[in-house]
Design a protein around this motif. Structure first.
Motif, short mmCIF file in Angstrom:
data_model
loop_
_atom_site.label_atom_id
_atom_site.label_comp_id
_atom_site.label_asym_id
_atom_site.label_seq_id
_atom_site.Cartn_x
_atom_site.Cartn_y
_atom_site.Cartn_z
N ARG A 71 0.84 -1.19 0.00
CA ARG A 71 0.00 0.00 0.00
C ARG A 71 0.88 1.24 0.00
O ARG A 71 2.03 1.21 0.42
CB ARG A 71 -0.90 0.01 1.24
CG ARG A 71 -1.87 -1.15 1.28
CD ARG A 71 -2.68 -1.15 2.56
NE ARG A 71 -3.59 -2.27 2.62
CZ ARG A 71 -4.84 -2.24 2.18
NH1 ARG A 71 -5.32 -1.16 1.64
NH2 ARG A 71 -5.61 -3.31 2.27
N TYR A 72 0.31 2.32 -0.49
CA TYR A 72 1.01 3.60 -0.46
C TYR A 72 1.17 4.05 0.99
O TYR A 72 0.28 3.84 1.81
CB TYR A 72 0.24 4.66 -1.25
CG TYR A 72 0.18 4.39 -2.73
CD1 TYR A 72 1.27 4.62 -3.54
CD2 TYR A 72 -0.98 3.89 -3.31
CE1 TYR A 72 1.21 4.38 -4.90
CE2 TYR A 72 -1.05 3.64 -4.67
CZ TYR A 72 0.05 3.89 -5.46
OH TYR A 72 -0.01 3.65 -6.80
N LYS A 76 -2.09 11.78 0.09
CA LYS A 76 -3.54 11.56 0.10
C LYS A 76 -3.91 10.11 -0.10
O LYS A 76 -4.95 9.66 0.38
CB LYS A 76 -4.21 12.39 -0.99
CG LYS A 76 -4.15 13.87 -0.77
CD LYS A 76 -4.82 14.60 -1.92
CE LYS A 76 -4.71 16.10 -1.74
NZ LYS A 76 -5.29 16.83 -2.87
N ILE A 77 -3.09 9.38 -0.85
CA ILE A 77 -3.43 7.99 -1.17
C ILE A 77 -2.86 7.01 -0.16
O ILE A 77 -2.82 5.80 -0.42
CB ILE A 77 -2.97 7.64 -2.60
CG1 ILE A 77 -1.49 7.92 -2.79
CG2 ILE A 77 -3.81 8.36 -3.63
CD1 ILE A 77 -0.95 7.49 -4.14
N GLN A 78 -2.44 7.50 0.97
CA GLN A 78 -1.89 6.63 2.01
C GLN A 78 -2.91 5.56 2.38
O GLN A 78 -4.08 5.85 2.61
CB GLN A 78 -1.52 7.44 3.24
CG GLN A 78 -0.90 6.61 4.34
CD GLN A 78 -0.48 7.47 5.53
OE1 GLN A 78 -0.64 8.67 5.51
NE2 GLN A 78 0.04 6.84 6.55
N ASP A 80 -4.00 3.20 0.40
CA ASP A 80 -4.58 2.58 -0.80
C ASP A 80 -3.63 1.51 -1.32
O ASP A 80 -2.41 1.64 -1.24
CB ASP A 80 -4.80 3.61 -1.91
CG ASP A 80 -5.92 4.58 -1.60
OD1 ASP A 80 -6.59 4.39 -0.57
OD2 ASP A 80 -6.12 5.53 -2.38
N SER A 83 -1.43 1.01 -7.28
CA SER A 83 -2.19 1.06 -8.53
C SER A 83 -1.77 -0.07 -9.45
O SER A 83 -0.70 -0.67 -9.29
CB SER A 83 -1.96 2.40 -9.23
OG SER A 83 -0.64 2.47 -9.71
#
Length: 159
Positions: A71-72, A76-78, A80, A83
Motif C-alpha cells: 500500500r502507499y 492523500k493515497i496513504q 490505498d 495502482s
C-alpha cells in the motif's frame, strides 16, 4: 399541496419544462450507470473472495501480507493498494531481475575470455594507429625541411 405544485408547473415556460425533463432523464441515466457500476464492483468482490478461498494454505499468509503491506505510505493515497500501473512495473522489474543469467564460474570465465580478446584487438588497433601517426609525422617533418631548404637565405645585400 398538489394544487400548489400544479400551479407552479403551469407558471413554468415550455422551454424550462423541457430542460427539467432533460435533467430528470440525465439523473435517471446516472443512477442507472451507478447501479451498473455498483453491480460490477460487487461481482469483482465476489471473484476476489472466491480466488482467496481457492488459495492453497501456504499462499494465504502471502496474500494477507500483500493486502496489508503493498500500500502507499504517504500523501492523500496513504493506505490505498498500489495502482495497477505500479503493480505491472514491479512485476516487470522482478521478471527482468529474477530471470537474468546467473553469473556462474563458467559464465564469468567466458566473459573474461571475451573481454581479453576485445582488449587484444584494441591493442592491435592502437599499435596500427601509432605507426600511422609516426609515418605521418615523419612525412610532415620531411616536407617542412624540404621547404626550408628551398628558401633562399635572406641577406642584407638583397634589401
Amino acid at each position: 399541496k398538489l394544487i400548489t405544485i400544479t400551479t407552479s408547473l403551469e407558471s413554468i415556460s415550455f422551454e424550462n419544462l423541457q430542460k427539467l425533463q432533460i435533467e430528470l432523464n440525465n439523473f435517471n441515466n446516472k443512477s442507472d450507470s451507478n447501479e451498473q457500476h455498483f453491480s460490477d464492483v460487487e461481482k469483482l468482490k465476489e471473484k476476489l473472495i472466491e480466488n482467496i478461498k481457492k488459495l492453497p494454505v501456504n499462499q494465504v499468509k502471502v496474500a494477507y501480507y500483500h493486502f496489508q503491506n503493498m500500500r502507499y505510505t504517504k500523501r492523500k493515497i496513504q493506505g490505498d493498494i498500489f495502482s495497477i500501473y505500479v503493480q505491472k512495473k514491479a512485476i516487470e522489474f522482478l521478471k527482468s531481475e529474477l530471470y537474468k543469467n546467473t553469473e556462474t564460474k563458467d559464465y564469468l570465465q567466458k566473459k573474461v575470455k571475451k573481454l581479453e580478446k576485445f582488449q587484444d584487438k584494441s591493442l592491435y588497433q592502437v599499435c596500427g594507429l601509432n605507426s600511422k601517426i609516426t609515418k605521418l609525422y615523419k612525412k610532415h617533418i620531411s616536407k617542412v625541411r624540404s621547404y626550408e631548404r628551398k628558401l633562399l637565405p635572406i641577406t642584407n645585400t638583397k634589401f
